[in-house]
Design an enzyme around this catalytic site. Structure first.
Site, mmCIF file in Angstrom:
data_model
loop_
_atom_site.group_PDB
_atom_site.id
_atom_site.type_symbol
_atom_site.label_atom_id
_atom_site.label_comp_id
_atom_site.label_asym_id
_atom_site.label_seq_id
_atom_site.Cartn_x
_atom_site.Cartn_y
_atom_site.Cartn_z
ATOM 1 N N HIS A 1 0.839 -1.200 0.000
ATOM 2 C CA HIS A 1 0.000 0.000 0.000
ATOM 3 C C HIS A 1 0.875 1.251 0.000
ATOM 4 O O HIS A 1 0.661 2.175 -0.808
ATOM 5 C CB HIS A 1 -0.912 -0.035 1.229
ATOM 6 C CG HIS A 1 -1.684 1.219 1.464
ATOM 7 N ND1 HIS A 1 -3.033 1.339 1.179
ATOM 8 C CD2 HIS A 1 -1.319 2.431 1.979
ATOM 9 C CE1 HIS A 1 -3.438 2.557 1.492
ATOM 10 N NE2 HIS A 1 -2.414 3.233 1.985
ATOM 11 N N GLU A 2 1.867 1.289 0.881
ATOM 12 C CA GLU A 2 2.722 2.477 0.974
ATOM 13 C C GLU A 2 3.590 2.642 -0.273
ATOM 14 O O GLU A 2 3.802 3.758 -0.753
ATOM 15 C CB GLU A 2 3.599 2.395 2.230
ATOM 16 C CG GLU A 2 2.825 2.412 3.537
ATOM 17 C CD GLU A 2 1.940 3.633 3.680
ATOM 18 O OE1 GLU A 2 2.293 4.705 3.157
ATOM 19 O OE2 GLU A 2 0.865 3.512 4.296
ATOM 20 N N HIS B 1 1.791 4.344 -3.099
ATOM 21 C CA HIS B 1 1.760 5.806 -2.982
ATOM 22 C C HIS B 1 2.995 6.413 -3.645
ATOM 23 O O HIS B 1 2.917 7.439 -4.325
ATOM 24 C CB HIS B 1 1.733 6.230 -1.518
ATOM 25 C CG HIS B 1 0.398 6.103 -0.855
ATOM 26 N ND1 HIS B 1 -0.771 6.529 -1.449
ATOM 27 C CD2 HIS B 1 0.052 5.640 0.377
ATOM 28 C CE1 HIS B 1 -1.782 6.316 -0.612
ATOM 29 N NE2 HIS B 1 -1.317 5.769 0.481
ATOM 30 N N GLU C 1 -6.202 6.857 -1.063
ATOM 31 C CA GLU C 1 -6.109 5.705 -0.168
ATOM 32 C C GLU C 1 -6.809 4.488 -0.773
ATOM 33 O O GLU C 1 -6.314 3.360 -0.682
ATOM 34 C CB GLU C 1 -6.712 6.037 1.199
ATOM 35 C CG GLU C 1 -5.940 7.082 1.984
ATOM 36 C CD GLU C 1 -4.499 6.682 2.246
ATOM 37 O OE1 GLU C 1 -4.224 5.467 2.354
ATOM 38 O OE2 GLU C 1 -3.646 7.577 2.336
#
Length: 305
Positions: A140-141, A144, A214
């Site tokens: 997930h990070e 980004h 997100e």
């Protein structure tokens, strides 16, 4: 370099529109300050210097604020191994890996581009998550970073920070600055009004972008790892554990909510949930459930996911 994280055209459009609108707001804000303060050189130099400082040193500022420390492979071999594996799968540069000695389970990514990025996890997160859950959070990070929305949020946050600081400075100057003539009072009131309006507009624009990014990161991470259920499990576990941490212990972290895997919201978020930087847990789990069903339909029995 294009990573293998699934591109998101809607995220790109939202980032472009947000930056365009914030750019217009930025120009209007600076122009208003120049007219009110009658010193274009002072305004341009101060605002420009702060913008450059935030853009170039955003990773160091966030790391300092959240007590993050860069860790080497010898210190956290398993953490580095997960990041190495995900970066190899995603075909992207490996970011700097850091750990924050905080009990609050969370993670964040920062940096101006994929070649100058940091991914940081807290010791509270490392203690609580299983390997597959940690992989989902790190994916997930990393998404980004790959999507470059970390840099956009960093730049977008700048205008709100400046406006908020000016409002605070003007308020305390009026409160403790003694008597002033009427013209000075009018100028101060006008500066506070303009700054407050800019802060409110930038706040809403950032929230709209932040919530979607997100969801985009959850989607990209689930598709890259092929295990949306592991990410859903991590989300449920982290959100539940953060809710049990006393609110007073979360206050210093809340300023960086836009960067976190899940926000530090305390036990019972009230009206602030409508202004949250993140979609609700239910929205995120619902999306992961749909992806899980899609992957289940598309994946042959016995194929690794």
């Amino acid at each position: 370099m294009q990573s293998r994280f699934r591109s998101d055209r809607r995220l790109t459009v939202r980032m472009t529109v947000t930056m365009f609108l914030l750019g217009l707001l930025y120009v209007a804000f600076v122009a208003a300050l120049i007219v009110l303060l009658k010193s274009w050189l002072l305004v341009v130099v101060l605002v420009g210097a702060m913008f450059v400082a935030q853009f170039w040193f955003s990773d160091r500022i966030a790391m300092f604020a959240m007590h993050g420390q860069v860790v080497e492979r010898e210190e956290y071999p398993e953490l580095h191994a997960v990041v190495d594996r995900l970066c190899a799968i995603a075909d992207m540069p490996k970011p700097v890996v850091a750990v924050s000695n905080m009990d609050m389970p969370n993670a964040f990514a920062t940096g101006r581009n994929p070649d100058h990025a940091v991914v940081c996890v807290t010791t509270g997160l490392l203690r609580r998550l299983e390997p597959a859950e940690l992989e989902g959070v790190l994916a997930h990070e990393l998404s980004h970073v790959a999507h470059k929305d970390v840099a956009v949020i960093t730049i977008a946050s700048f205008l709100g920070v400046i406006a908020g600081l000016i409002v605070r400075f003007a308020f305390y100057s009026q409160l403790f600055g003694g008597r002033r003539d009427q013209n000075t009072a009018v100028v101060f009131a006008a500066v506070m009004g303009v700054s407050a309006a800019v802060y409110a507009i930038s706040f809403l624009l950032i929230r709209a972008l932040s919530r979607y990014r997100e969801l985009a990161a959850d989607r990209a991470a689930a598709l890259l790892t092929g295990r949306p259920s592991a990410l859903a499990s991590a989300l449920t576990k982290v959100t539940g554990d953060i809710a049990r941490i006393p609110t007073k212990d979360l206050r210093t972290a809340q300023a960086f909510n836009a960067f976190y895997f899940t926000p530090a919201t305390g036990k019972e978020p009230g009206i602030e949930r409508f202004f949250s930087t993140h979609p609700t847990l239910e929205q995120r789990l619902e999306q992961l459930g749909r992806i899980s069903a899609e992957l289940g339909e598309a994946t042959a029995p016995g194929k690794a996911g």
